[in-house]
Write a protein that holds these residues in place. Structure first.
Motif, mmCIF file in Angstrom:
data_model
loop_
_atom_site.group_PDB
_atom_site.id
_atom_site.type_symbol
_atom_site.label_atom_id
_atom_site.label_comp_id
_atom_site.label_asym_id
_atom_site.label_seq_id
_atom_site.Cartn_x
_atom_site.Cartn_y
_atom_site.Cartn_z
ATOM 1 N N ASP A 385 0.814 -1.217 0.000
ATOM 2 C CA ASP A 385 0.000 0.000 0.000
ATOM 3 C C ASP A 385 0.851 1.271 0.000
ATOM 4 N N ASN A 386 2.060 1.193 0.550
ATOM 5 C CA ASN A 386 2.922 2.381 0.599
ATOM 6 C C ASN A 386 3.280 2.892 -0.787
ATOM 7 N N LEU A 387 3.141 2.031 -1.798
ATOM 8 C CA LEU A 387 3.440 2.470 -3.166
ATOM 9 C C LEU A 387 2.371 3.401 -3.722
ATOM 10 N N TYR A 388 1.294 3.579 -2.975
ATOM 11 C CA TYR A 388 0.251 4.516 -3.398
ATOM 12 C C TYR A 388 0.248 5.775 -2.529
ATOM 13 N N SER A 389 1.234 5.903 -1.660
ATOM 14 C CA SER A 389 1.299 7.062 -0.770
ATOM 15 C C SER A 389 1.708 8.320 -1.538
ATOM 16 N N PRO A 390 1.209 9.493 -1.129
ATOM 17 C CA PRO A 390 1.667 10.741 -1.751
ATOM 18 C C PRO A 390 3.032 11.186 -1.236
#
Length: 561
Positions: A385-390
């Motif tokens: 999920d961290n790969l979708y963080s801003p």
């Protein structure tokens, strides 16, 4: 006449009601006391087969033939104590329990041991104990004992206790192929004469059951288990696991995690030992993931192997500070040294050059967050999920394998891309199904997606071979005749209670493939919370090299330099 028939019918119905309902318990007990043995079609189940280097097959799971040892107390000559003591070496329960059971009045059948081997049958026959009975029996047997136990799995009774079905590993995943339904009939001495007449009248429906042929190689599996146990015991780790795979086909030749258990004697083993962490658990693997970041940077054109950056020892992102493992800055650094010295600032620089969107696209294409498709049950998804963080910091930490977690099997699939020309493969353990009707089905797996170009695969393989030749233990473990591409990883372990990471708990990982160009095998290893050491180069280099030398010699892999 009609009235007479009706009256007789009513009387018969009344008598049936009395026997089957009102007095059913009495008649059931009376019937049971006449049964000498509950005859069951001998237990049968398809085999699981290892495949040797030469292509021959050896049993990993099969049917063991033997007998049930029972007693007819009415035929015992002498005391129950003498009877049980004479058979004490063969009983499932203590002698005291045996004495208690055969002393119950009115019993004519007491089962004393369920799995008496054919050798033990001969011993019992030689004793000639009056009242001892032997009936043919079969059961599931695993010739390798603990060999590849977490992958093979085992069978167990269903919740209602009526059937033996696959519970873990290949036994469970291929249960519909391996399972053969049993028929149970309670018989007495008279009924025994007619128990098989049905087979002469009725035709059994054909079912698609049979044996499964695996890609697991028994000698390699035995070697791997030995290396894993030595490593786990040496560093007192909580868990140590590894996978050995063909990077082009996805065929797994060995796969296990220790501590393990004996498939034939699971007493004392825990549920955690039955599960397969290589497929079911996710981990943050740390710096082994840097190889994937470097490949993405090369493939996207953001960097080349000759690119440099200025290393101050740390980077500030979103109020967080990212440092190298030793906190030191190194000045102007080429990309090769990013891998050689495992620099967090270096792979963070690659992410900045690529941009978050491009970096995300590459890491998602590696399928780190997806199931690999391996033919084992309960495969877990990775946590990405961290790969979708801003925030920039999440991408930087992902570049060196922290903040994202994946299964070992998904990790080896992604890392195989680096050496096989850039294609994702499907890791698997079964290559053929041999049905009982004589038909053989080859199990096919989908062609992998092209993730990086063949040119990038060759370049990253060259860079990783330099890591082994020059940097890993100062180049002292490099082989004179074979190139090896490899990378170590040391990751902090997340603290689920307080958040963040433990300061004193680490996960070590190591992957490598060889020869570096057109590799025969890729190996992925990891050990959880090793004691007394900080870095993976200390714990896993020697085990990896032991595995590598064995495979080179065992498969006669020709030199490539």
């Amino acid at each position: 006449m009609s009235i007479a028939v009706a009256v007789v019918g009513l009387l018969l119905l009344a008598r049936l009601y009395q026997i089957q309902v009102v007095e059913s318990a009495y008649y059931i007990d009376k019937a049971e006391s006449q049964y000498v043995y509950t005859k069951t079609d001998l237990y049968s189940r398809g085999s699981i087969l290892f495949t040797t280097r030469e292509g021959s097959m050896l049993s990993a799971a099969s049917i063991q033939r033997g007998s049930v040892l029972a007693a007819n107390p009415k035929h015992i000559v002498g005391s129950p104590e003498d009877f049980c003591n004479s058979l004490s070496n063969f009983l499932d329960d203590p002698v005291e329990k045996c004495i208690e059971r055969i002393s119950i009045p009115g019993r004519v059948y007491v089962e004393l041991a369920n799995r008496v081997t054919e050798e033990q049958v001969k011993e019992i026959d030689n004793l000639a104990v009056d009242g001892a009975l032997l009936y043919k029996n079969q059961w599931r047997y695993y010739p390798g004992g603990p060999l590849s136990a977490r992958s093979i799995g085992f069978v167990g009774y269903t919740d209602d206790g009526t059937e033996l079905r696959g519970k873990y590993g290949l036994e469970r995943y291929y249960d519909e192929v391996l399972f053969e339904k049993q028929q149970v009939v309670s018989v007495n001495s008279f009924g025994e004469l007619f128990s098989n007449l049905g087979e002469l009248v009725y035709r059994k429906d054909e079912s698609l059951t049979g044996d499964i042929v695996t890609t697991l190689e028994p000698s390699v599996s035995r070697m791997l288990d030995s290396v894993l146990m030595e490593t786990n015991e040496l560093y007192e780790s909580k868990l140590t696991g590894a996978i050995i795979m063909d990077p082009y086909t996805g065929e797994i030749v060995a796969m296990n995690a220790v501590p393990g258990f004996d498939l034939n004697d699971r007493s004392g083993a825990t549920i955690d030992q039955f599960n397969n962490p290589l497929v079911e658990d996710v981990y943050e693997f740390g710096s082994t993931i840097k190889a994937l970041t470097m490949a993405a940077g090369l493939d996207s054109g953001a960097v080349t192997s000759n690119s440099t950056y200025y290393d101050t020892g740390s980077i500030e992102l979103d109020t967080f500070t990212i440092r190298n493992f030793d906190g030191r800055g190194r000045g102007t650094v080429p990309m090769q040294e990013v891998l050689n010295q495992s620099l967090n600032t270096g792979v963070s620089y690659i992410v900045q050059k690529m941009g978050k969107d491009s970096f995300r696209e590459y890491f998602l294409s590696y399928k780190l967050g997806s199931e690999s498709g391996i033919d084992l049950p309960n495969e877990a998804h990775g946590l990405v999920d961290n790969l979708y963080s801003p925030r920039d910091v999440e991408y930087a930490t992902a570049s060196f394998g922290q903040g994202i977690a994946t299964t070992p099997v998904a990790a080896i699939r992604a890392l195989a891309v680096l050496g096989n020309g850039g294609k994702l493969v499907t890791p698997h353990l079964v290559k053929e199904i041999e049905y009982d009707n004589g038909r053989v089905k080859e199990v096919r797996y989908p062609d992998g997606e092209q993730v990086i170009s063949p040119e990038t695969s060759e370049e990253i393989s060259r860079m990783l071979s330099v890591v082994v030749d020059d940097a890993l233990r100062g180049g002292n473990v490099a082989l004179p005749n074979h190139t090896i591409s490899a990378k170590t990883g040391t990751a902090q372990i997340p603290d689920p209670v307080n958040g963040g990471y433990y300061e004193d708990k680490f996960l070590h990982s190591f992957f490598g493939y060889f020869p570096a160009f057109n590799p025969e095998f890729i190996v992925f290893m990891y050990t959880v919370e090793p004691q007394g050491v900080r870095y993976a180069s200390e714990t896993l280099t020697d085990p990896f090299m032991e595995i590598t030398r064995f495979l080179i010699n065992y498969y006669s892999i020709p030199p490539d330099r």
